[in-house]
Design an enzyme around this catalytic site. Structure first.
Site, PDB file in Angstrom:
ATOM      1  N   ARG A  34     -15.439  31.176  -0.916  1.00 50.09           N
ATOM      2  CA  ARG A  34     -14.260  30.506  -0.307  1.00 50.09           C
ATOM      3  C   ARG A  34     -13.577  31.268   0.743  1.00 50.09           C
ATOM      4  O   ARG A  34     -12.342  31.171   0.820  1.00 50.09           O
ATOM      5  CB  ARG A  34     -13.633  29.741  -1.363  1.00 50.09           C
ATOM      6  CG  ARG A  34     -14.251  28.958  -2.181  1.00 50.09           C
ATOM      7  CD  ARG A  34     -14.834  27.528  -1.245  1.00 50.09           C
ATOM      8  NE  ARG A  34     -15.634  26.740  -2.396  1.00 50.09           N
ATOM      9  CZ  ARG A  34     -16.856  26.870  -2.775  1.00 50.09           C
ATOM     10  NH1 ARG A  34     -17.412  27.670  -2.037  1.00 50.09           N
ATOM     11  NH2 ARG A  34     -17.211  26.092  -3.514  1.00 50.09           N
ATOM     12  N   SER A  60     -10.572  20.090  -4.702  1.00 52.51           N
ATOM     13  CA  SER A  60     -10.164  21.153  -5.491  1.00 52.51           C
ATOM     14  C   SER A  60      -9.154  21.925  -5.158  1.00 52.51           C
ATOM     15  O   SER A  60      -9.210  22.565  -4.002  1.00 52.51           O
ATOM     16  CB  SER A  60     -11.574  21.980  -5.942  1.00 52.51           C
ATOM     17  OG  SER A  60     -12.495  21.226  -6.381  1.00 52.51           O
ATOM     18  N   GLU A  72      -6.974  27.083  -3.083  1.00 51.30           N
ATOM     19  CA  GLU A  72      -8.425  26.972  -2.279  1.00 51.30           C
ATOM     20  C   GLU A  72      -7.800  26.197  -1.127  1.00 51.30           C
ATOM     21  O   GLU A  72      -8.034  26.268   0.158  1.00 51.30           O
ATOM     22  CB  GLU A  72      -9.131  26.146  -2.797  1.00 51.30           C
ATOM     23  CG  GLU A  72     -10.590  26.074  -1.918  1.00 51.30           C
ATOM     24  CD  GLU A  72     -11.746  25.321  -2.787  1.00 51.30           C
ATOM     25  OE1 GLU A  72     -12.545  24.457  -2.335  1.00 51.30           O
ATOM     26  OE2 GLU A  72     -11.927  25.870  -3.960  1.00 51.30           O
TER      27      GLU A  72
END
Length: 304
Positions: A176, A227, A297
């Site tokens: 990520r 998420s 995130e």
């Protein structure tokens, strides 16, 4: 609003592509966010470069956004210019196993195009709601696949409007992340993907199966940003949140989903403050119980 700045943006883009004091809740999947000073839609690299030049000239902060699927915008909005490339920058060229696409195209659309051309490798991305540009920047992934698995290179613009071609290796993509997250004055305008030939029906079945899994396990009926945290190494966020007893916990209109514990959802006109307070509660509880730090995130924009 400064009238001169507004007129200059209108001269570059056309009046219908320049919005003032635009509520960001209209443009994010969370359905949260106060007004941006300016919200603009360039439809070419030339217009984008001219808009950036005006931002520099007038010392305006700016932010490039796709379709707002991984973004939490402050209730106070954004003091500066939001430059959205989602509705434009969608050209795609397919040459054998190579796809060259502009950054504004949705990953789901690109995955469908790959399937139609019997190209495999993008199935994992068929349900990711973001654009190609944002997916490259954060190395988006799902169900065992990541953008770094298929990316061969990108074209970026610097603040001077100069184009640079970078190989996938130069992006240093990790879980990520990529160095484009650190080099925020580089704007992804195009990406090259290298896929493999496959059986169309097999590709279509795989995409269908992943869609069924998402619908069964994710709270798609509520606004969210997907998420909310990255997985700590060796752990799953949802399991940690469950073991911390936080499933269903609510702050204002924001709630930890009881369907997927890694999602924070907007169940009743949540504010950015509600979401931030809930994020901090989750982080603090998980730290106290497991001595693990949860890193968001989702991207935060504006003053919190």
């Amino acid at each position: 609003m400064e009238e001169t700045i507004y007129k200059r943006f209108c001269e570059i883009l056309g009046r219908s592509y320049v919005l003032v004091d635009e509520l960001m809740k209209k443009h994010t999947s969370f359905r949260i966010g106060g007004p941006a000073d300016y919200f603009i839609y360039p439809d070419s690299k030339q217009q984008l470069c001219q808009a950036l030049a005006l931002c520099q000239e007038k010392s305006l902060s700016w932010f490039i956004m796709g379709n707002g699927s991984n973004l939490l915008v402050s209730d106070h909005g954004y003091r500066g210019v939001i430059i959205q490339i989602f509705k434009n920058f969608q050209k795609v060229m397919i040459d054998g196993k190579r796809i060259t696409a502009e950054a504004g195209i949705l990953l789901s659309h690109l995955a469908s195009m790959a399937c139609e051309n019997c190209l495999t490798g993008l199935e994992f991305s068929s349900g990711i709601p973001g654009t190609l540009g944002g997916a490259v920047v954060m190395n988006a992934g799902a169900y065992g696949g990541e953008m770094k698995d298929v990316l061969s290179g990108v074209t970026v613009l610097d603040q001077e409007g100069v184009a640079h071609h970078l190989s996938a290796e130069e992006l240093e993509m990790g879980y990520r992340t990529s160095n484009l997250l650190k080099q925020r004055d580089w704007i992804v305008v195009e990406a090259e993907l290298l896929l493999d030939y496959g059986e169309q029906e097999k590709i279509r079945r795989r995409m269908g199966k992943l869609k069924e899994t998402r619908c069964a396990k994710q709270p798609l009926e509520f606004p969210s940003a997907g998420s909310i945290f990255k997985h700590p190494k060796g752990h799953f966020v949802g399991k940690l949140i469950m073991e911390a007893g936080l499933q269903g916990v609510r702050v204002g209109g924001a709630m930890v989903s009881e369907k997927h514990f890694g999602f924070v959802i907007n169940v009743s006109d949540a504010t950015a403050y509600d979401v931030m307070k809930l994020i901090k509660l989750i982080q603090e509880t998980v730290w106290v119980k497991f001595r693990l730090r949860l890193e968001p995130e989702v991207e935060f924009l504006g003053e919190f």
